[in-house]
Design a protein around this motif. Structure first.
Motif, short mmCIF file in Angstrom:
data_model
loop_
_atom_site.label_atom_id
_atom_site.label_comp_id
_atom_site.label_asym_id
_atom_site.label_seq_id
_atom_site.Cartn_x
_atom_site.Cartn_y
_atom_site.Cartn_z
N ASP A 303 5.84 17.85 18.84
CA ASP A 303 4.57 17.65 19.57
C ASP A 303 3.62 18.83 19.37
N GLU A 304 4.15 20.05 19.33
CA GLU A 304 3.31 21.23 19.08
C GLU A 304 2.65 21.13 17.71
N LEU A 305 3.41 20.70 16.72
CA LEU A 305 2.88 20.59 15.36
C LEU A 305 1.85 19.46 15.26
N VAL A 306 2.10 18.36 15.96
CA VAL A 306 1.14 17.24 15.93
C VAL A 306 -0.18 17.66 16.57
N THR A 307 -0.09 18.38 17.69
CA THR A 307 -1.31 18.86 18.35
C THR A 307 -2.10 19.80 17.43
N LEU A 308 -1.37 20.69 16.74
CA LEU A 308 -2.03 21.61 15.81
C LEU A 308 -2.66 20.84 14.64
N ARG A 309 -1.98 19.83 14.14
CA ARG A 309 -2.53 19.06 13.04
C ARG A 309 -3.84 18.38 13.43
N THR A 310 -3.90 17.87 14.66
CA THR A 310 -5.14 17.24 15.13
C THR A 310 -6.29 18.25 15.17
N TYR A 311 -5.99 19.46 15.61
CA TYR A 311 -7.03 20.49 15.68
C TYR A 311 -7.49 20.92 14.28
N ILE A 312 -6.54 21.12 13.38
CA ILE A 312 -6.91 21.56 12.02
C ILE A 312 -7.73 20.49 11.30
N ALA A 313 -7.42 19.22 11.55
CA ALA A 313 -8.17 18.15 10.90
C ALA A 313 -9.66 18.21 11.26
N SER A 314 -9.99 18.68 12.46
CA SER A 314 -11.39 18.75 12.89
C SER A 314 -12.01 20.13 12.72
N ASN A 315 -11.18 21.16 12.53
CA ASN A 315 -11.70 22.53 12.49
C ASN A 315 -11.10 23.33 11.32
N ARG A 316 -10.97 22.71 10.18
CA ARG A 316 -10.35 23.39 9.05
C ARG A 316 -11.09 24.65 8.67
N SER A 317 -12.41 24.60 8.69
CA SER A 317 -13.20 25.78 8.27
C SER A 317 -12.95 26.97 9.19
#
Length: 357
Positions: A303-317
């Motif tokens: 779940d921690e990794l899924v939450t991080l993946r969602t954030y990176i998808a929108s804020n990669r820069s």
């Protein structure tokens, strides 16, 4: 009348003579054509003698067959000699037991024990010391599972053990170590490096050979600082080490274009901090209240990794432009993003001590 009788007698003798001559001619032709002839009296005599000899041999065979049937098949011999046969059988059993359990010829000899490492990161000396208890044991009574478990007790990074018996008194042990994934240092112990196996064992640098290291991990653990015998010691327990390995595997497969520079594991807090090339720190909590099963990763970590993946998808820069100090993903479903480097640094020092100063 006399003349007539004489003529009849002459013709009769002539006929007999002619028949006799005819038989001889026939026998002669048979000998020439078939290579055998009529039997003469001597042959008949010889055959009669041979026949009597065969008849005598047949009688002997018949007598032996009758004895065998009467004495053995009917069980008379067992009744008569049963005690003796039982004693012989018992002696054979005792002799077999002696050969298997006590005979020095089949006892393991120290100079007939061979240990071979199939991978780097295996201390052969430790393996030989762990096998000293089998010296003098019967090769027939060796328990391979027991040998493997005792080797594992002394060499904790073992992944597989293969044992071959070499009769009458030798064995060969092939040892395979767990993969070495991390180049490791310990906070507070300068100028020393280890390899860290997939199951969390510290491998001394001199035993790494040509092992290719994938990641770097620094371990922060006060109980390891004063330990003088860290080689082949369990640095991180196997379950947490499996989780750390899986986090790295998932991270590098999901975000292969985001570079990792180093990472740190806090033993007391049971947390993993990954530092990116941009300086951003990712903080994961490895605590888990569910039942721990070897080779699995907990739902909380996923779940921690899924939450991080969602954030990176929108804020990669933002992940790569040095604008973030750290991302705290320790609570599944939530992220705490710290931007102000001064405040963030104070928070890290307050929580984790001088290691972040």
């Amino acid at each position: 009348m006399d003349f007539r009788n004489k003529l009849k007698s002459y013709i009769s003798r002539l006929t007999k003579w002619w028949k006799k001559q005819w038989k001889k001619e026939v026998q002669k032709e048979k000998k020439q054509k078939y290579l055998f002839g009529a039997s003469d009296p001597d042959d008949i005599f010889k055959r009669s003698r041979n026949t009597s000899k065969l008849y005598y041999q047949k009688e002997r065979i018949t007598a032996f067959s009758s004895f065998f049937q009467e004495k053995i098949i009917t069980g008379d011999i067992f009744k008569t000699y049963g005690y003796i046969m039982s004693m012989i059988g018992l002696m054979l059993i005792l002799l077999t037991v002696y050969i298997i359990a006590f005979s020095p010829y089949f006892k393991i000899s120290p100079n007939q024990v061979m240990v071979e490492a199939m991978t780097p990161g295996v201390d052969i000396g430790i393996a030989y010391r762990a096998l000293e208890w089998i010296y003098g044991q019967s090769i027939f009574l060796l328990d391979e599972a027991d040998i493997a478990s005792k080797l594992k007790l002394h060499l904790k990074n073992l992944e597989a053990v293969s044992i071959d018996r070499y009769y009458p008194n030798g064995i060969k042990v092939l040892i395979t170590g767990a993969p070495i994934l991390f180049d490791t240092t310990i906070t507070g112990i300068p100028d020393k490096k280890w390899g860290l196996s997939k199951n969390g064992v510290l491998i001394p640098e001199k035993d790494l050979g040509e092992t290719v290291i994938k990641y770097h991990l620094e371990i922060t653990a006060e109980n390891l600082i004063g330990d003088l015998f860290l080689n082949y010691k369990q640095g991180i327990d196997e379950y947490n080490m499996t989780t750390i390995s899986r986090v790295f595997e998932i991270f590098t497969s999901e975000w292969s274009n985001i570079k990792l520079t180093k990472s740190r594991y806090f033993l007391w807090e049971n947390e993993l901090h990954i530092i990116l090339d941009s300086g951003t720190r990712l903080i994961f909590a490895l605590q888990d209240d569910s039942e721990k099963r070897p080779g699995t990763i907990s739902k909380n970590i996923l779940d921690e990794l899924v939450t991080l993946r969602t954030y990176i998808a929108s804020n990669r820069s933002r992940i790569t432009d040095w604008s973030l100090s750290y991302i705290d993903a320790r609570i599944p479903g939530k992220l705490f993003v710290c931007v102000d480097k001064v405040i963030c640094q104070k928070n890290l020092i307050l929580i984790y001590g001088e290691v972040y100063r």
